[in-house]
Design an enzyme around this catalytic site. Structure first.
Site, PDB file in Angstrom:
ATOM      1  N   CYS A 222      12.019  -5.850   5.599  1.00  0.00           N
ATOM      2  CA  CYS A 222      10.747  -6.803   5.731  1.00  0.00           C
ATOM      3  C   CYS A 222      11.204  -8.006   6.145  1.00  0.00           C
ATOM      4  CB  CYS A 222      10.252  -6.899   4.420  1.00  0.00           C
ATOM      5  SG  CYS A 222       9.130  -5.662   3.886  1.00  0.00           S
TER       6      CYS A 222
ATOM      7  N   VAL B 158       0.886  -1.095   0.063  1.00  0.00           N
ATOM      8  CA  VAL B 158       0.035   0.149   0.121  1.00  0.00           C
ATOM      9  C   VAL B 158       0.936   1.330   0.015  1.00  0.00           C
ATOM     10  CG1 VAL B 158      -1.784   1.146   1.130  1.00  0.00           C
ATOM     11  CG2 VAL B 158      -1.800  -1.215   1.362  1.00  0.00           C
ATOM     12  N   GLU B 159       0.865   1.972  -0.973  1.00  0.00           N
ATOM     13  CA  GLU B 159       1.929   3.081  -1.209  1.00  0.00           C
ATOM     14  C   GLU B 159       1.063   4.321  -0.673  1.00  0.00           C
ATOM     15  OE1 GLU B 159       4.513   1.618  -5.075  1.00  0.00           O
ATOM     16  OE2 GLU B 159       2.981   3.255  -5.411  1.00  0.00           O
TER      17      GLU B 159
ATOM     18  N   GLU C 189       4.868  -7.533   2.783  1.00  0.00           N
ATOM     19  CA  GLU C 189       5.230  -8.206   3.862  1.00  0.00           C
ATOM     20  C   GLU C 189       4.705  -7.745   5.334  1.00  0.00           C
ATOM     21  OE1 GLU C 189       8.706  -8.729   0.859  1.00  0.00           O
ATOM     22  OE2 GLU C 189       7.242  -7.213   1.442  1.00  0.00           O
TER      23      GLU C 189
ATOM     24  N   CYS D 111       5.042  -2.231   2.748  1.00  0.00           N
ATOM     25  CA  CYS D 111       5.329  -3.393   1.808  1.00  0.00           C
ATOM     26  C   CYS D 111       4.394  -4.364   1.985  1.00  0.00           C
ATOM     27  CB  CYS D 111       6.740  -3.812   2.255  1.00  0.00           C
ATOM     28  SG  CYS D 111       8.282  -2.655   2.089  1.00  0.00           S
TER      29      CYS D 111
END
Length: 166
Positions: free
Chosen positions: A123, A45-46, A57, A55
Site C-alpha cells: 500500500c 474488502v477480504e 488503501e 486493503c
C-alpha cells in the site's frame, strides 16, 4: 493547504463501517485529502482466498482514480452519476472523482478501534504513485512523509531508465 487531521481520521473511521473483513476480523478504513481539497475514502474488502483481499488503501486509490472528474460549477464532466442532478445536488461533489491530475496530499488509515494504522509495504507503493514521496501519512506519533516510510522507493523513473529496448 493545511490538513484537518481530526476530520480526515473521522472520515477513515466512517469508512471502517463499510469494511468487509469476515476472515481476519480486522476492519480498516482509509481517507485521503486530495490536492483539490476533497476527501476520498476506502475500506478493506477480504476474500476467502486471502490473496485477493483489497486493503483499505487500495480501495482509496481505486476511488481516487475511478470516480471520474470533479464537479466544476453547474456542468459535470465525465460519466454522470445516475439519478443525480449535479446543478441542484449539494452532495454531487462527494460522489465524483479526482480532477485530471489530482493527487493525494494526506492520508489517515485506521483500524476498527479508530487508532492510526500504518500502511503495509504494498500500500505504501500504491500511495507513492497516488501522492508522491511528500504525501503525509498519519502515524501513531503524528504525520510522517511517505518517503520516510518507503525509502529508496521504486518509481516510474526506474521503469523509464531501466526498461529493456524492444
Amino acid at each position: 493547504m493545511s490538513t484537518d487531521w481530526p476530520a480526515l481520521r473521522a472520515a477513515a473511521i466512517a469508512a471502517v463501517g463499510r469494511a468487509y473483513a469476515p476472515y481476519s476480523g480486522l476492519r480498516v478504513g482509509a481517507a485521503g485529502l486530495t490536492d483539490d481539497g476533497r476527501i476520498i475514502v476506502g475500506s478493506n474488502v477480504e476474500n476467502a482466498s486471502f490473496g485477493l483481499t483489497l486493503c483499505a488503501e487500495c480501495s482509496l486509490v481505486s476511488a481516487l482514480h475511478g470516480a471520474g472528474p470533479a464537479v466544476r460549477g453547474p456542468a459535470v464532466r465525465g460519466p454522470a452519476v445516475p439519478g443525480a442532478d449535479a446543478g441542484n445536488d449539494p452532495d454531487a461533489a462527494s460522489r465524483t472523482g479526482p480532477a485530471p491530475g489530482a493527487s493525494l496530499v494526506a492520508v489517515a488509515v485506521v483500524a476498527g478501534d479508530g487508532q492510526p494504522l500504518l500502511p503495509c509495504g504494498r500500500c505504501r507503493q500504491l500511495l507513492l504513485e497516488a501522492g508522491g514521496a511528500g504525501l503525509l501519512v498519519e502515524g501513531p506519533d503524528g504525520p510522517v512523509e511517505l518517503n520516510v516510510l518507503l525509502p529508496a522507493a521504486f518509481t516510474t523513473t526506474d521503469l523509464a531508465e531501466r526498461r529493456e529496448p524492444r
